[in-house]
Design a protein around this motif. Structure first.
Motif, PDB file in Angstrom:
ATOM      1  N   SER A   1       0.811  -1.219   0.000  1.00  0.00           N
ATOM      2  CA  SER A   1       0.000   0.000   0.000  1.00  0.00           C
ATOM      3  C   SER A   1       0.845   1.270   0.000  1.00  0.00           C
ATOM      4  CB  SER A   1      -0.958   0.016   1.198  1.00  0.00           C
ATOM      5  OG  SER A   1      -0.227   0.076   2.413  1.00  0.00           O
TER       6      SER A   1
ATOM      7  N   ALA B   1      -5.164   2.294  -4.260  1.00  0.00           N
ATOM      8  CA  ALA B   1      -6.548   2.773  -4.175  1.00  0.00           C
ATOM      9  C   ALA B   1      -7.520   1.761  -4.774  1.00  0.00           C
ATOM     10  CB  ALA B   1      -6.679   4.116  -4.890  1.00  0.00           C
TER      11      ALA B   1
ATOM     12  N   THR C   1      -9.061  -1.701  -4.731  1.00  0.00           N
ATOM     13  CA  THR C   1      -9.188  -2.757  -3.726  1.00  0.00           C
ATOM     14  C   THR C   1      -9.732  -4.032  -4.349  1.00  0.00           C
ATOM     15  OG1 THR C   1     -11.368  -1.904  -3.116  1.00  0.00           O
ATOM     16  CG2 THR C   1      -9.477  -1.127  -1.837  1.00  0.00           C
TER      17      THR C   1
END
Length: 268
Positions: free
Chosen positions: A110, A126, A128
């Motif tokens: 991340s 961003a 997912t």
């Protein structure tokens, strides 16, 4: 396949029997009720019955996979009052369908303390579930990983959910530090025991099936950090694999697994 459990026999008013023995052979239960007498002469049909209730347990065997249909038949046999061969009647219960949890694991990066490396995470965090790999990293960078566990079953919980993700021997990753374990909403804490470094990380509670409940309890997000060692080689690829294991029932000993990896590429 079933395992046959206890049986309870209930008789209506005025109904009695002289014998009640039970024999179990494999998946077949045989009850001998002896001679049944009905001394009740009223018109209430509910008084003229014998009710047999029993439990069965779906066996934890390879043949009982999700989608397997299991049936259950019953036959009552009795003497022919007019002599001759015994008479019998057979009926079947509605079939049942075996359900099982299906856990998936997605591991990604991340962020990083190295801004240049963080800018090269792909796919972007961003998106997912987080599933990105990172390039242009360097020695001493602290990298944040996210593992996403998801129970995609809409009917069955996953039990004894464990995750293994210790740094592989010979790689340049130092020990891991878990920063949070939450439901899919990112805020509701999920209790756990153990640690990745010791190989005994386990969720305390079952992972719920995907029923659309608020907070996404069928998803578990595990966020943790690791530092890249001081000795790395240009263009070295650090490949790290995470594995989740789970059981389909609280008493099962059969492990189901899924794996995913994330890579870090050192800058040239």
């Amino acid at each position: 396949a079933f395992q046959v459990g206890a049986a309870t026999i209930t008789t209506g008013a005025g109904v009695s029997n002289t014998l009640s023995t039970r024999l179990i052979a494999g998946q077949t239960m045989t009850l001998d009720l002896g001679t049944i007498t009905n001394s009740n002469t009223d018109t209430d049909a509910g008084d003229d019955v014998i009710t047999i209730e029993y439990d069965v347990l779906v066996e934890d065997i390879p043949a009982n996979i999700a989608g397997t249909t299991l049936g259950n038949d019953v036959t009552i046999s009795y003497d022919n009052a007019n002599g001759g061969a015994r008479l019998s009647v057979t009926d079947a219960a509605n079939d049942i369908t075996v359900v099982e949890p299906t856990m998936t694991i997605t591991k990604g990066i991340s962020t990083s303390t190295n801004l240049a490396a963080a800018a090269t995470i792909s796919p972007l965090p961003a998106i997912t579930p987080v599933d990105g790999n990172m390039t242009t990293s360097d020695a001493g960078d602290e990298v944040t990983f996210v593992i996403t566990l998801e129970n995609t079953s809409t009917t069955a919980n996953a039990y004894d959910v464990r995750v293994t993700d210790a740094p592989s021997p010979g790689t340049s990753l130092a020990s891991y530090s878990i920063t949070s374990v939450t439901q899919g909403d990112g805020s509701t804490a999920v209790p756990f025991t153990g640690d990745f470094n010791t190989g005994d990380f386990e969720l305390t509670n079952a992972v719920a099936s995907n029923t659309g409940a608020v907070g996404d309890p069928h998803i578990v997000l595990i966020t943790y950090t690791a530092e890249i060692g001081t000795v790395v080689q240009p263009a070295e690829v650090i490949d790290n694999i995470a594995t989740t294991l789970w059981h389909p029932t609280p008493t099962s000993t059969t492990d189901f697994t899924d794996t995913d990896n994330a890579t870090i590429t050192i800058a040239e």
